[in-house]
Write a protein that holds these residues in place. Sequence first.
Motif, PDB file in Angstrom:
ATOM      1  N   SER A  67      -4.987  -1.667  84.491  1.00 38.12           N
ATOM      2  CA  SER A  67      -4.236  -2.786  83.937  1.00 38.12           C
ATOM      3  C   SER A  67      -2.734  -2.492  83.961  1.00 38.12           C
ATOM      4  CB  SER A  67      -4.677  -3.055  82.496  1.00 38.12           C
ATOM      5  OG  SER A  67      -4.248  -1.988  81.665  1.00 38.12           O
ATOM      6  N   ALA A  68      -1.950  -3.529  83.893  1.00 42.38           N
ATOM      7  CA  ALA A  68      -0.496  -3.377  83.848  1.00 42.38           C
ATOM      8  C   ALA A  68      -0.083  -2.586  82.612  1.00 42.38           C
ATOM      9  CB  ALA A  68       0.174  -4.743  83.868  1.00 42.38           C
ATOM     10  N   GLU A  69      -0.845  -2.735  81.529  1.00 47.76           N
ATOM     11  CA  GLU A  69      -0.554  -2.001  80.289  1.00 47.76           C
ATOM     12  C   GLU A  69      -0.644  -0.489  80.512  1.00 47.76           C
ATOM     13  OE1 GLU A  69      -2.697  -1.365  75.999  1.00 47.76           O
ATOM     14  OE2 GLU A  69      -2.833  -3.345  76.901  1.00 47.76           O
ATOM     15  N   ASP A  70      -1.623  -0.058  81.294  1.00 52.86           N
ATOM     16  CA  ASP A  70      -1.782   1.371  81.582  1.00 52.86           C
ATOM     17  C   ASP A  70      -0.736   1.899  82.557  1.00 52.86           C
ATOM     18  OD1 ASP A  70      -3.991   2.008  79.966  1.00 52.86           O
ATOM     19  OD2 ASP A  70      -5.379   1.179  81.446  1.00 52.86           O
ATOM     20  N   THR A  71      -0.298   1.056  83.474  1.00 53.33           N
ATOM     21  CA  THR A  71       0.573   1.542  84.542  1.00 53.33           C
ATOM     22  C   THR A  71       2.065   1.391  84.267  1.00 53.33           C
ATOM     23  OG1 THR A  71       0.412  -0.581  85.710  1.00 53.33           O
ATOM     24  CG2 THR A  71      -1.189   1.118  86.293  1.00 53.33           C
ATOM     25  N   ALA A  72       2.466   0.476  83.416  1.00 53.74           N
ATOM     26  CA  ALA A  72       3.884   0.195  83.183  1.00 53.74           C
ATOM     27  C   ALA A  72       4.629   1.431  82.687  1.00 53.74           C
ATOM     28  CB  ALA A  72       4.041  -0.941  82.184  1.00 53.74           C
ATOM     29  N   GLY A  73       5.612   1.881  83.465  1.00 52.01           N
ATOM     30  CA  GLY A  73       6.440   3.019  83.078  1.00 52.01           C
ATOM     31  C   GLY A  73       5.749   4.371  83.204  1.00 52.01           C
ATOM     32  N   ASN A  74       4.549   4.383  83.731  1.00 51.89           N
ATOM     33  CA  ASN A  74       3.790   5.632  83.855  1.00 51.89           C
ATOM     34  C   ASN A  74       3.536   5.983  85.314  1.00 51.89           C
ATOM     35  OD1 ASN A  74       3.474   5.772  81.016  1.00 51.89           O
ATOM     36  ND2 ASN A  74       1.750   4.360  81.119  1.00 51.89           N
ATOM     37  N   VAL A  75       3.122   7.198  85.530  1.00 49.86           N
ATOM     38  CA  VAL A  75       2.728   7.643  86.866  1.00 49.86           C
ATOM     39  C   VAL A  75       1.200   7.614  86.898  1.00 49.86           C
ATOM     40  CG1 VAL A  75       2.737   9.580  88.479  1.00 49.86           C
ATOM     41  CG2 VAL A  75       4.749   9.139  87.055  1.00 49.86           C
ATOM     42  N   VAL A  76       0.643   6.975  87.912  1.00 47.36           N
ATOM     43  CA  VAL A  76      -0.810   6.929  88.062  1.00 47.36           C
ATOM     44  C   VAL A  76      -1.168   7.720  89.306  1.00 47.36           C
ATOM     45  CG1 VAL A  76      -2.829   5.447  88.424  1.00 47.36           C
ATOM     46  CG2 VAL A  76      -0.948   4.678  86.954  1.00 47.36           C
ATOM     47  N   THR A  77      -2.134   8.625  89.154  1.00 47.37           N
ATOM     48  CA  THR A  77      -2.554   9.448  90.286  1.00 47.37           C
ATOM     49  C   THR A  77      -4.063   9.598  90.296  1.00 47.37           C
ATOM     50  OG1 THR A  77      -2.155  11.535  91.457  1.00 47.37           O
ATOM     51  CG2 THR A  77      -2.291  11.658  89.078  1.00 47.37           C
ATOM     52  N   PRO A  78      -4.664   9.588  91.479  1.00 45.79           N
ATOM     53  CA  PRO A  78      -6.107   9.820  91.546  1.00 45.79           C
ATOM     54  C   PRO A  78      -6.412  11.315  91.410  1.00 45.79           C
ATOM     55  CG  PRO A  78      -5.241   9.397  93.738  1.00 45.79           C
ATOM     56  CD  PRO A  78      -4.094   9.254  92.772  1.00 45.79           C
ATOM     57  N   ILE A  79      -7.449  11.625  90.656  1.00 48.43           N
ATOM     58  CA  ILE A  79      -7.907  13.014  90.488  1.00 48.43           C
ATOM     59  C   ILE A  79      -9.356  13.058  90.957  1.00 48.43           C
ATOM     60  CG2 ILE A  79      -8.299  14.909  88.884  1.00 48.43           C
ATOM     61  CD1 ILE A  79      -5.370  14.271  88.907  1.00 48.43           C
ATOM     62  N   THR A  80      -9.632  13.923  91.929  1.00 48.32           N
ATOM     63  CA  THR A  80     -10.971  14.024  92.505  1.00 48.32           C
ATOM     64  C   THR A  80     -11.654  15.305  92.060  1.00 48.32           C
ATOM     65  OG1 THR A  80     -10.290  12.757  94.446  1.00 48.32           O
ATOM     66  CG2 THR A  80     -12.280  14.091  94.669  1.00 48.32           C
ATOM     67  N   ILE A  81     -12.923  15.163  91.692  1.00 46.97           N
ATOM     68  CA  ILE A  81     -13.749  16.320  91.364  1.00 46.97           C
ATOM     69  C   ILE A  81     -15.013  16.268  92.218  1.00 46.97           C
ATOM     70  CG2 ILE A  81     -12.866  16.632  89.019  1.00 46.97           C
ATOM     71  CD1 ILE A  81     -15.438  15.206  88.018  1.00 46.97           C
ATOM     72  N   TYR A  82     -15.699  17.397  92.292  1.00 47.85           N
ATOM     73  CA  TYR A  82     -16.934  17.525  93.051  1.00 47.85           C
ATOM     74  C   TYR A  82     -18.048  17.912  92.081  1.00 47.85           C
ATOM     75  CZ  TYR A  82     -13.583  17.577  96.834  1.00 47.85           C
ATOM     76  OH  TYR A  82     -12.565  17.231  97.686  1.00 47.85           O
ATOM     77  N   PRO A  83     -18.782  16.921  91.542  1.00 51.35           N
ATOM     78  CA  PRO A  83     -19.767  17.192  90.495  1.00 51.35           C
ATOM     79  C   PRO A  83     -20.811  18.262  90.839  1.00 51.35           C
ATOM     80  CG  PRO A  83     -19.368  14.860  90.636  1.00 51.35           C
ATOM     81  CD  PRO A  83     -18.671  15.492  91.805  1.00 51.35           C
ATOM     82  N   ASP A  84     -21.292  18.300  92.078  1.00 50.18           N
ATOM     83  CA  ASP A  84     -22.307  19.294  92.431  1.00 50.18           C
ATOM     84  C   ASP A  84     -21.744  20.710  92.375  1.00 50.18           C
ATOM     85  OD1 ASP A  84     -24.091  17.213  92.818  1.00 50.18           O
ATOM     86  OD2 ASP A  84     -23.689  17.085  94.978  1.00 50.18           O
ATOM     87  N   LEU A  85     -20.554  20.896  92.915  1.00 47.85           N
ATOM     88  CA  LEU A  85     -19.913  22.215  92.864  1.00 47.85           C
ATOM     89  C   LEU A  85     -19.573  22.580  91.427  1.00 47.85           C
ATOM     90  CD1 LEU A  85     -17.463  22.106  95.909  1.00 47.85           C
ATOM     91  CD2 LEU A  85     -19.639  23.323  95.727  1.00 47.85           C
ATOM     92  N   LEU A  86     -19.129  21.593  90.686  1.00 44.04           N
ATOM     93  CA  LEU A  86     -18.773  21.795  89.284  1.00 44.04           C
ATOM     94  C   LEU A  86     -19.981  22.283  88.488  1.00 44.04           C
ATOM     95  CD1 LEU A  86     -16.586  21.242  87.090  1.00 44.04           C
ATOM     96  CD2 LEU A  86     -17.563  18.965  86.904  1.00 44.04           C
ATOM     97  N   HIS A  87     -21.121  21.637  88.706  1.00 45.77           N
ATOM     98  CA  HIS A  87     -22.338  22.016  87.995  1.00 45.77           C
ATOM     99  C   HIS A  87     -22.716  23.464  88.318  1.00 45.77           C
ATOM    100  CE1 HIS A  87     -26.031  21.326  85.835  1.00 45.77           C
ATOM    101  NE2 HIS A  87     -26.691  21.875  86.836  1.00 45.77           N
ATOM    102  N   GLU A  88     -22.652  23.832  89.591  1.00 49.68           N
ATOM    103  CA  GLU A  88     -22.989  25.206  89.986  1.00 49.68           C
ATOM    104  C   GLU A  88     -22.005  26.213  89.386  1.00 49.68           C
ATOM    105  OE1 GLU A  88     -25.547  26.849  91.650  1.00 49.68           O
ATOM    106  OE2 GLU A  88     -26.425  24.922  91.132  1.00 49.68           O
TER     107      GLU A  88
END
Length: 123
Positions: A67-88
């Motif tokens: 939403s515009a409320e979340d993004t206004a004046g902020n930096v938005v970046t995608p963060i990727t994780i790998y659940p299978d590797l994480l679990h191991e």
Amino acid sequence: MKTKTYLAVMEPCDSGYGVYFPDLPGCVASGKTIDQAARIAKDALSMHYYALEEESEEIPEPSQSLSAEDTAGNVVTPITIYPDLLHEEYRNRRVKTNTTIPAWLKAAAEEKGINFSRVLENA
């Protein structure tokens, strides 16, 4: 390999950046720089995701936009994780535990330079 990418919102603050994930309430982090905040946010996301899995909680699907409320004046970046590797990784992490053995056995093992942790792990 399964991946999950969540959008992280980085809010500028006096000490750097506060980070939260709108899709995952309670998953927060902070850092002095954008790069540091992103690294710490990835760790926070990983731990949060793992905890949800372990507790058999519903894991929200990542949003494609915010939403515009979340993004206004902020930096938005995608963060990727790998659940299978994480679990191991979490399942096989080393944890400290105490054990009780007779004093004579401890003395004999130390005299021979035996590594208690290695013996327990091999067993």
